[in-house]
Design a protein around this motif. Structure first.
Motif, PDB file in Angstrom:
ATOM      1  N   ALA A 128       0.458   9.203  11.166  1.00 30.12           N
ATOM      2  CA  ALA A 128       1.920   9.172  11.103  1.00 30.12           C
ATOM      3  C   ALA A 128       2.414   7.788  10.708  1.00 30.12           C
ATOM      4  O   ALA A 128       3.367   7.649   9.929  1.00 30.12           O
ATOM      5  N   ASP A 129       1.763   6.743  11.235  1.00 35.84           N
ATOM      6  CA  ASP A 129       2.149   5.383  10.857  1.00 35.84           C
ATOM      7  C   ASP A 129       1.899   5.140   9.379  1.00 35.84           C
ATOM      8  O   ASP A 129       2.692   4.484   8.700  1.00 35.84           O
ATOM      9  N   LEU A 130       0.790   5.665   8.878  1.00 31.56           N
ATOM     10  CA  LEU A 130       0.487   5.517   7.457  1.00 31.56           C
ATOM     11  C   LEU A 130       1.529   6.240   6.599  1.00 31.56           C
ATOM     12  O   LEU A 130       2.042   5.683   5.628  1.00 31.56           O
ATOM     13  N   ASP A 131       1.854   7.453   6.982  1.00 29.96           N
ATOM     14  CA  ASP A 131       2.828   8.235   6.215  1.00 29.96           C
ATOM     15  C   ASP A 131       4.202   7.574   6.207  1.00 29.96           C
ATOM     16  O   ASP A 131       4.944   7.682   5.217  1.00 29.96           O
ATOM     17  N   ASN A 132       4.528   6.888   7.297  1.00 25.39           N
ATOM     18  CA  ASN A 132       5.844   6.248   7.414  1.00 25.39           C
ATOM     19  C   ASN A 132       5.802   4.749   7.145  1.00 25.39           C
ATOM     20  O   ASN A 132       6.791   4.055   7.373  1.00 25.39           O
ATOM     21  N   ARG A 133       4.645   4.289   6.666  1.00 22.74           N
ATOM     22  CA  ARG A 133       4.464   2.890   6.291  1.00 22.74           C
ATOM     23  C   ARG A 133       4.838   1.949   7.442  1.00 22.74           C
ATOM     24  O   ARG A 133       5.675   1.065   7.314  1.00 22.74           O
ATOM     25  N   ARG A 134       4.159   2.173   8.619  1.00 24.16           N
ATOM     26  CA  ARG A 134       4.361   1.317   9.783  1.00 24.16           C
ATOM     27  C   ARG A 134       3.042   0.644  10.134  1.00 24.16           C
ATOM     28  O   ARG A 134       2.309   1.120  11.004  1.00 24.16           O
ATOM     29  N   PRO A 135       2.678  -0.433   9.448  1.00 24.37           N
ATOM     30  CA  PRO A 135       1.415  -1.117   9.756  1.00 24.37           C
ATOM     31  C   PRO A 135       1.518  -1.869  11.081  1.00 24.37           C
ATOM     32  O   PRO A 135       2.611  -2.089  11.608  1.00 24.37           O
TER      33      PRO A 135
END
Length: 233
Positions: A128-135
């Motif tokens: 989910a972080d990857l899909d929402n670009r939350r590194p």
């Protein structure tokens, strides 16, 4: 003239492990011999550099020269990783930038290949972080810290791409810059247009350059290793 990667590996072996010899269980096919020798020597040098970061630091200029002479865009990471550990990511990127700015076309292309593995990696804890670009905060901080070097390298690769007629060098350099005018200062608009014209003349070769708005980067999902660990013998 660019130095031969096998000669550079031999020089490192003489300083790191002079008693080591390259042995194979049987004769090598003539058309595979050079490839197999380079692979074996690269792996041996990488093993020693991993174990001895102090030696990697002391020989950093020679290691960097070997990286930019290496035409294998996958296995060159075996030397990039221990050098980043030894002298730090920013120092490796600065060295590659120097080659991209003032090296031969072959060295500039080698710097572009090496940059792929040396650049900072954005880490995403979950899908989910990857899909929402939350590194992660730490990986984003390192990315931000290297932003100026990344911008300078993008410009250096654009400049090198325009300065050479070497098709192979251009193909490697094209992976490290974009045709997005927003990525460059206004005074480079003509250079971006010229690069676009060159790419449009060979759309199959430069498909990524013509269609992507960012250069090829690295990301990591969760704790899964991005790069395979080089095994010890």
């Amino acid at each position: 003239m660019s130095e031969d990667v096998q000669d550079l590996l031999d020089g490192l072996i003489q300083q790191l492990c002079p008693d080591w010899s390259c042995e194979f269980p049987g004769p090598l096919a003539p058309d595979h011999e050079r490839f197999e020798l380079i692979a074996a020597k690269r792996m041996q040098v990488a093993r020693v550099l991993r174990r001895r970061p102090d030696r990697a630091a002391a020989l950093s200029e020679q290691v960097l020269a070997t990286i930019v002479a290496d035409e294998d865009s996958s296995c060159n990471r075996q030397l990039v990783a221990p050098l980043v550990t030894a002298i730090g990511r920013s120092a490796v990127l600065a060295g590659l930038l120097s080659y991209a700015r003032s090296g031969s076309p072959a060295q500039q292309a080698g710097a572009a290949r090496g940059w792929y593995w040396a650049q900072p990696t954005l880490v995403y804890p979950t899908r989910a972080d990857l899909d929402n670009r939350r590194p992660t905060a730490a990986s984003q901080a390192e990315w931000d810290e290297m932003a100026d070097l990344c911008r300078a390298f993008r410009i250096a690769c654009l400049t090198a791409f325009l300065a050479t007629d070497d098709v192979r060098a251009r193909a490697d350099l094209a992976m490290r810059f974009t045709l997005n005018p927003e990525d460059y200062p206004p005074e480079l608009a003509a250079e971006v247009d010229e690069a676009r014209s060159i790419a449009a003349g060979d759309p199959q070769r430069y498909r990524r350059l013509l269609t992507d708005t960012t250069e090829a980067g690295l990301s990591q999902l969760g704790a899964r290793p991005l790069r395979p660990v080089l095994p010890d013998p």
